[in-house]
Design a protein around this motif. Structure first.
Motif, PDB file in Angstrom:
ATOM      1  N   LEU A  33       1.105  57.828  -0.016  1.00  0.00           N
ATOM      2  CA  LEU A  33       0.944  56.777   0.985  1.00  0.00           C
ATOM      3  C   LEU A  33       1.802  57.178   2.183  1.00  0.00           C
ATOM      4  CD1 LEU A  33      -0.110  55.248  -1.545  1.00  0.00           C
ATOM      5  CD2 LEU A  33       0.908  53.189  -0.586  1.00  0.00           C
ATOM      6  N   ALA A  34       1.138  57.584   3.245  1.00  0.00           N
ATOM      7  CA  ALA A  34       1.874  57.980   4.449  1.00  0.00           C
ATOM      8  C   ALA A  34       1.971  56.745   5.350  1.00  0.00           C
ATOM      9  CB  ALA A  34       1.151  59.117   5.155  1.00  0.00           C
ATOM     10  N   THR A  35       3.189  56.259   5.489  1.00  0.00           N
ATOM     11  CA  THR A  35       3.425  55.029   6.250  1.00  0.00           C
ATOM     12  C   THR A  35       3.504  55.366   7.730  1.00  0.00           C
ATOM     13  OG1 THR A  35       4.902  54.482   4.411  1.00  0.00           O
ATOM     14  CG2 THR A  35       4.932  52.998   6.340  1.00  0.00           C
ATOM     15  N   LEU A  36       2.659  54.717   8.506  1.00  0.00           N
ATOM     16  CA  LEU A  36       2.641  54.978   9.951  1.00  0.00           C
ATOM     17  C   LEU A  36       3.532  53.956  10.661  1.00  0.00           C
ATOM     18  CD1 LEU A  36       1.635  56.356  12.499  1.00  0.00           C
ATOM     19  CD2 LEU A  36      -0.464  55.001  12.355  1.00  0.00           C
ATOM     20  N   VAL A  37       4.556  54.475  11.321  1.00  0.00           N
ATOM     21  CA  VAL A  37       5.513  53.601  12.013  1.00  0.00           C
ATOM     22  C   VAL A  37       5.400  53.853  13.513  1.00  0.00           C
ATOM     23  CG1 VAL A  37       7.922  52.907  12.211  1.00  0.00           C
ATOM     24  CG2 VAL A  37       7.068  53.811  10.025  1.00  0.00           C
ATOM     25  N   PHE A  38       5.160  52.780  14.236  1.00  0.00           N
ATOM     26  CA  PHE A  38       5.088  52.841  15.698  1.00  0.00           C
ATOM     27  C   PHE A  38       6.500  52.664  16.246  1.00  0.00           C
ATOM     28  CE2 PHE A  38       3.709  50.482  19.743  1.00  0.00           C
ATOM     29  CZ  PHE A  38       3.440  51.650  20.429  1.00  0.00           C
ATOM     30  N   THR A  39       6.923  53.633  17.044  1.00  0.00           N
ATOM     31  CA  THR A  39       8.299  53.617  17.571  1.00  0.00           C
ATOM     32  C   THR A  39       8.228  53.667  19.102  1.00  0.00           C
ATOM     33  OG1 THR A  39       8.447  56.028  17.518  1.00  0.00           O
ATOM     34  CG2 THR A  39       9.155  54.874  15.543  1.00  0.00           C
ATOM     35  N   PRO A  40       7.758  52.588  19.742  1.00  0.00           N
ATOM     36  CA  PRO A  40       7.558  52.635  21.191  1.00  0.00           C
ATOM     37  C   PRO A  40       8.857  52.854  21.937  1.00  0.00           C
ATOM     38  CG  PRO A  40       7.395  50.376  20.397  1.00  0.00           C
ATOM     39  CD  PRO A  40       7.495  51.243  19.177  1.00  0.00           C
ATOM     40  N   ALA A  41       8.756  53.649  23.012  1.00  0.00           N
ATOM     41  CA  ALA A  41       9.924  53.855  23.878  1.00  0.00           C
ATOM     42  C   ALA A  41       9.969  52.666  24.844  1.00  0.00           C
ATOM     43  CB  ALA A  41       9.777  55.167  24.629  1.00  0.00           C
ATOM     44  N   ALA A  42      10.963  51.814  24.673  1.00  0.00           N
ATOM     45  CA  ALA A  42      11.043  50.593  25.487  1.00  0.00           C
ATOM     46  C   ALA A  42      11.392  50.934  26.925  1.00  0.00           C
ATOM     47  CB  ALA A  42      12.094  49.655  24.893  1.00  0.00           C
ATOM     48  N   GLY A  43      10.795  50.217  27.853  1.00  0.00           N
ATOM     49  CA  GLY A  43      11.108  50.393  29.266  1.00  0.00           C
ATOM     50  C   GLY A  43      10.652  51.713  29.854  1.00  0.00           C
ATOM     51  N   HIS A  44       9.832  52.428  29.145  1.00  0.00           N
ATOM     52  CA  HIS A  44       9.341  53.724  29.621  1.00  0.00           C
ATOM     53  C   HIS A  44       8.274  53.503  30.688  1.00  0.00           C
ATOM     54  CE1 HIS A  44       7.626  57.782  29.445  1.00  0.00           C
ATOM     55  NE2 HIS A  44       8.752  58.141  28.830  1.00  0.00           N
ATOM     56  N   ARG A  45       8.122  54.475  31.589  1.00  0.00           N
ATOM     57  CA  ARG A  45       7.085  54.341  32.627  1.00  0.00           C
ATOM     58  C   ARG A  45       5.690  54.323  32.004  1.00  0.00           C
ATOM     59  NH1 ARG A  45       4.662  59.338  33.319  1.00  0.00           N
ATOM     60  NH2 ARG A  45       5.863  61.004  32.363  1.00  0.00           N
TER      61      ARG A  45
END
Ligand code: FMN
Length: 188
Positions: free
Chosen positions: A86-98
């Protein structure tokens, strides 16, 4: 396998058994998948691989957080055992990025789609599953997610059970999803 064949013959596989790709092979395929379009090359994602005892712990966590009666506990736990990996997909958005967050999510999705095609071309089956446990704080905590990370589900990965007929798809008619822009003639 050429790209058209890979795209047209990939099917999500619901019953998956060993073998699954090793950590090394997963990493090898991921390096290729990570070349998918990614504005700013942020790589706003990470994967947490869950196998063996990890699946048992994850299944327990699913069941602990499920409102289903205790008699169905086994059924909920077994959801984590539907594939060897089970490959867990984690979204790690860069906050405040252009690059806005929606584009980062789009890049994550593009990478995942490429990975599924690469797995298929390598002989592995997969299915992307989400469900209510993606929202569970306990599941997130078990898998080591931090506050601003978001669980986008799991790629269940393994080998499709039984002999797999070549089920090449017939492409749907999507012509109504395309239009050609024709500008109004300029006024003299
Ligand atoms: C983001 C995302 C989440 C999904 N979540 C689930 C899910 O929780 N359960 C499920 O049965 N299918 C889910 N699906 C659909 C399957 O992954 C799969 O695409 C669908 O069964 C169609 O099969 P195909 O890929 O062979 O066309 C999801 C698909 C996407 C893109």
């Amino acid at each position: 396998m050429d790209v058209m064949t890979a795209v047209m013959s990939r099917r999500s596989a619901r019953t998956l058994i060993e073998p699954a790709p090793s950590d090394e092979e997963f990493g090898y395929l991921l390096r290729a998948a990570a070349t998918a379009p990614d504005h700013g090359r942020i790589r706003p994602w990470r994967w947490v691989l869950v196998r063996g005892e990890g699946r048992t712990a994850l299944g327990r966590c699913f069941a602990d957080g499920s409102p289903a009666p205790a008699t169905q506990r086994y059924r909920t736990e077994s959801k984590a055992h539907r594939a060897p990996l089970l490959a867990t997909l984690v979204f790690t958005p860069a906050a405040g990025h252009r690059v806005p967050e929606w584009e980062q999510l789009a890049a994550t999705s593009a990478m995942t789609s490429s990975l599924m095609l690469l797995l298929h071309a390598r002989g592995f089956g997969s299915i992307w599953r989400t469900g209510k446990f993606t929202e569970s704080a306990d599941v997130g905590s078990l898998l080591g997610l931090s506050g601003d990370e978001r669980l986008l589900g799991w790629l269940y990965i393994g080998t499709a059970e039984g002999p797999q007929p070549v089920r090449r798809r017939l492409p749907d008619d999507v012509s109504d999803r395309v239009s050609v822009f024709t500008p109004e003639p300029a006024l003299a």
